[in-house]
Design an enzyme around this catalytic site. Structure first.
Site, mmCIF file in Angstrom:
data_model
loop_
_atom_site.group_PDB
_atom_site.id
_atom_site.type_symbol
_atom_site.label_atom_id
_atom_site.label_comp_id
_atom_site.label_asym_id
_atom_site.label_seq_id
_atom_site.Cartn_x
_atom_site.Cartn_y
_atom_site.Cartn_z
ATOM 1 N N LYS B 81 63.671 20.939 46.995
ATOM 2 C CA LYS B 81 63.664 21.845 48.155
ATOM 3 C C LYS B 81 65.006 22.567 48.261
ATOM 4 O O LYS B 81 66.066 21.935 48.154
ATOM 5 C CB LYS B 81 63.417 21.005 49.410
ATOM 6 C CG LYS B 81 63.397 21.772 50.718
ATOM 7 C CD LYS B 81 63.148 20.792 51.870
ATOM 8 C CE LYS B 81 62.991 21.503 53.201
ATOM 9 N NZ LYS B 81 62.677 20.561 54.302
ATOM 10 N N SER B 152 58.835 22.059 56.625
ATOM 11 C CA SER B 152 59.554 23.071 55.882
ATOM 12 C C SER B 152 59.637 22.793 54.376
ATOM 13 O O SER B 152 60.122 23.641 53.633
ATOM 14 C CB SER B 152 60.981 23.180 56.427
ATOM 15 O OG SER B 152 61.647 21.927 56.330
ATOM 16 N N SER B 176 58.642 17.583 58.329
ATOM 17 C CA SER B 176 58.712 18.539 57.215
ATOM 18 C C SER B 176 58.369 17.988 55.838
ATOM 19 O O SER B 176 58.216 18.762 54.892
ATOM 20 C CB SER B 176 60.095 19.196 57.158
ATOM 21 O OG SER B 176 60.216 20.136 58.198
#
Lengths: 71, 465
Positions: B81, B152, B176
């Site tokens: 990420k 996210s 997330s």
């Protein structure tokens, strides 16, 4: 929310923004005032939890601690 | 329509690589071809460097050829990420203000641990700007590319779902890891808060941020988690144990939370959750209905703690260059900056109370785990701003997606999210297993037993077929 309350909320945003030196354009203030009201209202709903988790307010302390009667 | 081929798992692939049935170069070429074929639509990846990767893969193949036990993740392709530092890559966090930021000089601690254990770091994956939201634009959901992957950590979950990585690194502040895992039909593990190092990870809300893995199966998540925790020596034993089955839940007491967790959810989510509870009972678990009246308060604690702390993270940017923030981030940071100290102290105090309250639920009912839906709805269309429920009510997407996940950030407990079904449009539905603090492996055993009794984890999105 009536017009007077909305104006008060918006004034609060201007005041707080000035206190923390946060520049906020005038056209963003109504939406920000609404969001801040919602946040404060939500945080109000956890009052009992906040008192339970401590540190307590003076009122919660007085209400929750056993007293020995008036001297 | 879903693909029927059994998806690659880390465990099986590691065995193939060790046995010489597959080379890292072959595996990488397979993945690069899939990225080439699908990522124009899915857009999970940000920075993939094929030539460099192929050189690295060839080096790994040479290591595998040496007659010595290789590190457990040698040659396993993973995505990171893009709020997490990888040496030699920028950490842009999908923020305009960071587009010209220098490349990271070193790996984040958890990435360094993966690299030391042999992982092939394929590249950075798309995230929501500053990790503050669930959309992860421009990434799309592999099950329907008109829909969001969740966030996210949306890019990592989409890459795993799409078969372009065998695992991904996510971070979880309000759901997330779990939300994109649920929306993309893969597994995610949010460890206990504080269990893994956050060094080298761009902060969103320091007292909530938790790195963790996303992968195809619970067993794969456990392997990635153990590596992140510098416990890779335990991976072979875990894989052996899971290979032996372990599908009985006899003796396990599993709490079922309803009301806050099931009152406002889509019908398909409620039906899948009900079926999951029946399945757990069939596997031998004792089902214990229980109540946690503080759940809504816990959600409030997580939501506004995160806003106040993210205002601190972005205090300079919001004052000097707010035009470089997207609207959602700016709205969030402004509210956080204006909340008074009184609110902060009330949130802190309430957090202690919600932790005590959930601990007493586990104690009172002698629970091994709690189950609840991961999200109240399946993946919304990217063009929508709200989730619509069958009773006609609507809820803003960010609020909806974090509603059932956020409470577990306030309590800091470990959570394993797995797929538990599909709705009428073929979109994945997620189930969360919530454990006691620091008991990730015991929790994973339960989630693994449920997962392996179903084939939800094996289904692949149409973009892969």
């Amino acid at each position: 929310m009536n017009q007077e309350e909305a104006a008060r909320s918006q004034e609060r945003v201007r005041h707080l923004a000035e206190m923390v030196s946060l520049p906020v354009e005038e056209d963003r203030i109504p939406a920000l005032a609404e969001a801040l009201d919602a946040a404060l209202a939500a945080i109000d709903t956890i009052g009992e939890l906040a008192d339970a988790g401590g540190p307590p307010s003076a009122e919660a302390y007085d209400a929750g601690w056993p007293k020995g009667g008036r001297r | 329509m879903t693909a029927t081929t059994r998806p690659r798992t880390i465990r099986d692939t590691a065995t193939q690589l060790r046995n010489g049935d597959l080379s890292v170069v072959e595996l990488l070429n397979e993945l690069l071809a899939r990225i080439e074929a699908t990522d124009r639509d899915v857009q999970a990846w940000l920075d993939v460097r094929p030539r460099f990767l192929l050189e690295t893969a060839a080096t790994m193949d040479r290591r595998l050829a040496v007659p010595r036990t290789p590190p457990p993740l040698l040659g396993i392709p993973l995505g990171i990420k893009d709020i997490v530092d990888v040496a030699g890559y920028q950490t842009v966090c999908n923020m305009a203000s960071r587009e010209t930021i220098d490349v990271a000089a070193r790996d984040a601690d958890v990435v360094g641990n993966w690299r030391r254990d042999g992982a092939l770091l394929v590249g950075k994956t798309v995230t929501q700007p500053a990790a503050a939201g669930v959309i992860s634009d421009p990434c799309r959901n592999p099950w329907d590319t008109d829909r969001i992957p969740g966030g996210s950590s949306g890019g990592s979950a989409a890459a795993v779902a799409n078969g372009t990585a065998l695992g991904g690194l996510g971070t979880d502040t309000g759901g997330s890891i779990r939300i994109p895992a649920a929306l993309c039909g893969v597994a995610g593990l949010k460890p206990t808060y504080g269990r893994l190092s956050g060094k080298g990870i761009f902060p969103l809300s320091a007292s909530l941020d938790t790195p963790g893995p996303i992968a195809r199966t619970v067993a794969d998540c456990v392997a990635l988690y153990l590596s992140m925790a510098k416990r890779a020596d335990e991976i072979p034993a875990v894989w052996d144990r899971y290979a032996e089955g372990g599908t009985s839940l006899t003796g396990k007491r599993i709490g079922v939370l309803r009301s806050f967790f099931t009152d406002q959810v889509q019908d398909a989510v409620r039906a899948a959750f009900d079926e999951a509870v029946v399945a757990l009972e069939r596997l031998g678990a004792e089902i214990v209905p229980c109540d946690w009246p503080e759940a809504a308060g816990a959600r409030t604690v997580a939501m506004y703690t995160s806003r106040i702390e993210s205002a601190q993270v972005h205090r300079d940017l919001i004052r000097n260059n707010p035009e470089l923030m997207n609207d959602a981030l700016r709205d969030r940071v402004e509210v956080g900056a204006l909340l008074p100290a009184d609110a902060w102290f009330r949130l802190r105090s309430a957090r202690l109370a919600v932790r005590d309250s959930i601990a007493s639920v586990y104690r009172e009912h002698r629970l091994d785990a709690i189950v609840a839906p991961t999200t109240p709805a399946t993946a919304p269309l990217a063009s929508e701003t709200h989730v619509t429920y069958e009773d006609g009510s609507r809820e803003e997407i960010g609020a909806a997606m974090t509603r059932l996940a956020g409470p577990w950030n306030a309590t800091g407990q470990p959570v394993v999210a797995v797929p538990c079904g599909f709705d009428g449009q073929g979109l994945p539905i997620g189930l969360s297993f919530i454990g006691r603090p620091d008991e990730e492996l015991a929790l994973a055993d339960i989630a693994h037993a449920y997962e392996q009794a179903h084939d939800f984890w094996m289904r692949m999105p149409p973009s892969v077929s």
